[in-house]
Scaffold this motif. Sequence first.
Motif, PDB file in Angstrom:
ATOM      1  N   LYS A   1      -8.388  -6.297  -6.427  1.00 51.78           N
ATOM      2  CA  LYS A   1      -7.376  -5.236  -6.488  1.00 51.78           C
ATOM      3  C   LYS A   1      -7.874  -4.077  -7.347  1.00 51.78           C
ATOM      4  CE  LYS A   1      -3.483  -5.733  -8.839  1.00 51.78           C
ATOM      5  NZ  LYS A   1      -2.089  -6.130  -9.183  1.00 51.78           N
ATOM      6  N   ALA A   2      -7.716  -2.863  -6.821  1.00 56.08           N
ATOM      7  CA  ALA A   2      -8.067  -1.649  -7.548  1.00 56.08           C
ATOM      8  C   ALA A   2      -6.793  -0.887  -7.881  1.00 56.08           C
ATOM      9  CB  ALA A   2      -8.998  -0.776  -6.719  1.00 56.08           C
ATOM     10  N   LEU A   3      -6.766  -0.293  -9.068  1.00 53.97           N
ATOM     11  CA  LEU A   3      -5.650   0.549  -9.479  1.00 53.97           C
ATOM     12  C   LEU A   3      -6.112   1.992  -9.526  1.00 53.97           C
ATOM     13  CD1 LEU A   3      -2.742   0.800 -10.494  1.00 53.97           C
ATOM     14  CD2 LEU A   3      -3.611   0.488 -12.815  1.00 53.97           C
ATOM     15  N   MET A   4      -5.497   2.844  -8.708  1.00 51.62           N
ATOM     16  CA  MET A   4      -5.840   4.263  -8.662  1.00 51.62           C
ATOM     17  C   MET A   4      -4.710   5.055  -9.313  1.00 51.62           C
ATOM     18  SD  MET A   4      -8.040   6.541  -7.710  1.00 51.62           S
ATOM     19  CE  MET A   4      -7.601   7.633  -9.056  1.00 51.62           C
ATOM     20  N   TYR A   5      -4.949   5.504 -10.555  1.00 57.70           N
ATOM     21  CA  TYR A   5      -3.930   6.229 -11.322  1.00 57.70           C
ATOM     22  C   TYR A   5      -4.004   7.700 -10.911  1.00 57.70           C
ATOM     23  CZ  TYR A   5      -0.648   6.043 -15.280  1.00 57.70           C
ATOM     24  OH  TYR A   5       0.485   6.036 -16.068  1.00 57.70           O
ATOM     25  N   GLY A   6      -3.126   8.091 -10.010  1.00 63.41           N
ATOM     26  CA  GLY A   6      -3.116   9.435  -9.440  1.00 63.41           C
ATOM     27  C   GLY A   6      -3.327   9.354  -7.939  1.00 63.41           C
ATOM     28  N   ALA A   7      -2.279   9.703  -7.169  1.00 66.89           N
ATOM     29  CA  ALA A   7      -2.363   9.628  -5.707  1.00 66.89           C
ATOM     30  C   ALA A   7      -2.492  11.012  -5.091  1.00 66.89           C
ATOM     31  CB  ALA A   7      -1.133   8.908  -5.143  1.00 66.89           C
ATOM     32  N   GLY A   8      -3.149  11.905  -5.817  1.00 63.95           N
ATOM     33  CA  GLY A   8      -3.379  13.243  -5.299  1.00 63.95           C
ATOM     34  C   GLY A   8      -4.552  13.275  -4.327  1.00 63.95           C
ATOM     35  N   ASN A   9      -5.072  14.472  -4.097  1.00 67.45           N
ATOM     36  CA  ASN A   9      -6.124  14.629  -3.089  1.00 67.45           C
ATOM     37  C   ASN A   9      -7.409  13.874  -3.432  1.00 67.45           C
ATOM     38  OD1 ASN A   9      -4.454  16.129  -1.521  1.00 67.45           O
ATOM     39  ND2 ASN A   9      -5.400  18.099  -1.964  1.00 67.45           N
ATOM     40  N   ILE A  10      -7.812  13.889  -4.711  1.00 67.78           N
ATOM     41  CA  ILE A  10      -9.016  13.139  -5.096  1.00 67.78           C
ATOM     42  C   ILE A  10      -8.733  11.647  -5.075  1.00 67.78           C
ATOM     43  CG2 ILE A  10     -10.647  12.656  -6.969  1.00 67.78           C
ATOM     44  CD1 ILE A  10     -11.200  15.265  -5.555  1.00 67.78           C
ATOM     45  N   GLY A  11      -7.591  11.239  -5.590  1.00 68.20           N
ATOM     46  CA  GLY A  11      -7.249   9.829  -5.615  1.00 68.20           C
ATOM     47  C   GLY A  11      -7.209   9.220  -4.224  1.00 68.20           C
ATOM     48  N   ARG A  12      -6.511   9.893  -3.296  1.00 68.75           N
ATOM     49  CA  ARG A  12      -6.424   9.360  -1.937  1.00 68.75           C
ATOM     50  C   ARG A  12      -7.659   9.712  -1.118  1.00 68.75           C
ATOM     51  NH1 ARG A  12      -2.037  12.290  -1.705  1.00 68.75           N
ATOM     52  NH2 ARG A  12      -2.269  13.013   0.449  1.00 68.75           N
ATOM     53  N   GLY A  13      -8.118  10.966  -1.241  1.00 69.76           N
ATOM     54  CA  GLY A  13      -9.156  11.442  -0.340  1.00 69.76           C
ATOM     55  C   GLY A  13     -10.551  10.942  -0.651  1.00 69.76           C
ATOM     56  N   PHE A  14     -10.801  10.529  -1.894  1.00 72.30           N
ATOM     57  CA  PHE A  14     -12.160  10.108  -2.243  1.00 72.30           C
ATOM     58  C   PHE A  14     -12.207   8.725  -2.877  1.00 72.30           C
ATOM     59  CE2 PHE A  14     -16.124  10.535  -4.916  1.00 72.30           C
ATOM     60  CZ  PHE A  14     -16.997  10.446  -3.839  1.00 72.30           C
ATOM     61  N   ILE A  15     -11.544   8.546  -4.021  1.00 72.89           N
ATOM     62  CA  ILE A  15     -11.682   7.277  -4.730  1.00 72.89           C
ATOM     63  C   ILE A  15     -10.970   6.157  -3.983  1.00 72.89           C
ATOM     64  CG2 ILE A  15     -11.400   6.093  -6.923  1.00 72.89           C
ATOM     65  CD1 ILE A  15     -13.343   8.435  -6.995  1.00 72.89           C
ATOM     66  N   GLY A  16      -9.771   6.431  -3.483  1.00 76.87           N
ATOM     67  CA  GLY A  16      -9.074   5.412  -2.705  1.00 76.87           C
ATOM     68  C   GLY A  16      -9.882   4.953  -1.506  1.00 76.87           C
ATOM     69  N   LYS A  17     -10.568   5.896  -0.871  1.00 76.36           N
ATOM     70  CA  LYS A  17     -11.425   5.552   0.272  1.00 76.36           C
ATOM     71  C   LYS A  17     -12.606   4.692  -0.171  1.00 76.36           C
ATOM     72  CE  LYS A  17     -14.153   7.769   3.941  1.00 76.36           C
ATOM     73  NZ  LYS A  17     -14.560   9.071   4.515  1.00 76.36           N
ATOM     74  N   ARG A  18     -13.199   5.019  -1.306  1.00 70.84           N
ATOM     75  CA  ARG A  18     -14.320   4.220  -1.817  1.00 70.84           C
ATOM     76  C   ARG A  18     -13.873   2.775  -2.074  1.00 70.84           C
ATOM     77  NH1 ARG A  18     -16.111   8.196  -0.462  1.00 70.84           N
ATOM     78  NH2 ARG A  18     -17.065   6.736   0.976  1.00 70.84           N
ATOM     79  N   PHE A  19     -12.674   2.631  -2.672  1.00 72.58           N
ATOM     80  CA  PHE A  19     -12.161   1.282  -2.933  1.00 72.58           C
ATOM     81  C   PHE A  19     -11.922   0.524  -1.621  1.00 72.58           C
ATOM     82  CE2 PHE A  19     -10.192   2.748  -7.216  1.00 72.58           C
ATOM     83  CZ  PHE A  19     -11.348   2.409  -7.883  1.00 72.58           C
ATOM     84  N   TYR A  20     -11.323   1.191  -0.659  1.00 72.00           N
ATOM     85  CA  TYR A  20     -11.033   0.535   0.623  1.00 72.00           C
ATOM     86  C   TYR A  20     -12.321   0.064   1.295  1.00 72.00           C
ATOM     87  CZ  TYR A  20      -9.991   0.154   5.606  1.00 72.00           C
ATOM     88  OH  TYR A  20      -9.905  -0.278   6.902  1.00 72.00           O
TER      89      TYR A  20
END
Length: 408
Positions: free
Chosen positions: A3-22
Amino acid sequence: MKKALMYGAGNIGRGFIGKRFYLSGYHTVFVDVNADMVEKLRAAGKYPIYVTKGTEYVPEWVENCTAVNGRDDNAVIDEIASCDIMATALGVNVLPHVASLIARGLLARRERTGKPLNILICENLIGSDKYLRGLVEPFISEEAKSYFLDEVGFVSVSVGITVPPTPEKFLAENPLAVCTDLYRELPANALGFRPVGAPTPEIDGMVVFSPFDFFIERKLLIHNMGHALMAYLGYLKKYNYIYEVAADGEIKYILTRALVESARALAKRHGANLDDVMTFVETLIPRLDNPLLEDTLFRVGRDPKRKLGAGDRLGGAYLMVREQGGIPAHIAVGIAAGYLFDCPEDPIALEVSSFARKEGLAAALEKYSGITAPEDVAMITEFYNMLDRRAPFAEFVTVLNKYKTGMN
């Protein structure tokens, strides 16, 4: 599943880091104070990213995700206590407001499992690891200090992807949609991970380096510097989008030379290979030209108080070039334009530009940019006055050559 925790669901959080985690096999939990965003992520469990490839947008999906409300302290604490990796992409100005809650989550983690945790800090700030650690540490009890120091990693990363506002046509189809370019590399500071000597997490696109300051400064003092310069000069010509500015030959002339000024100084400061740094510049320019990335000048230019600062993109690049014996004349044009950025929608821009007009540019340079040397103030002031009276481009070329050749 991890499980990854992404603190911030803005453009960088969803568009880059969230994708890396997925792509790395994590179930991702986003934390955000935007209640509508949180509910939509919970309901959908996935969202689209429109990646610009050539002349078209190609949709890709990030799945296996959910969200919690950042105002629900207990939920955030539980997620920090139970995740396998964490990241922040909140904006530097927000970090002080969440530091105590992060500390409470870490204390709960110590009590429940005692497992280590690495936090990837995805913020545009030199020394972001020390900054966030310093914000959180005062809230850590004495008995938990050894856990905090030995088991919690504050890891600076360099986020180089471009994530502009999402086109309305995509938001109409899915309000969670994000638009990005193709960039996927995520340089990370090898020295930030804890425990020391343990294997680093395997994250798609993440490349671990040490020493790391070079990569943070490459992003901030070249990429972000050029971006801000384009926004401020483009604003004076009444453009709306970065891709419009990129097509202006006069601004492109100043931009490319400003990038070279910063690149040469950065290579010299870190003993880096100049060819490698120049290759970074050469690959950056076409990315700035991309018309599919509808990046507004307001988004790129807002908050000039920070962006003109001595530790940030324009002021920092200028002072670095001086430190390395160069003449940052083209960067000076960008700084001058920044002090004329009086966008009505940005109260900080109005504060900075108004101060420069009322108190004088010299006072503004000292207050906001930490630039006080008489020769620097004189050069930037000359460009400020030229921009203010809309001097012809040929005059800029003449004056720039004067400074670069030492004929002043």
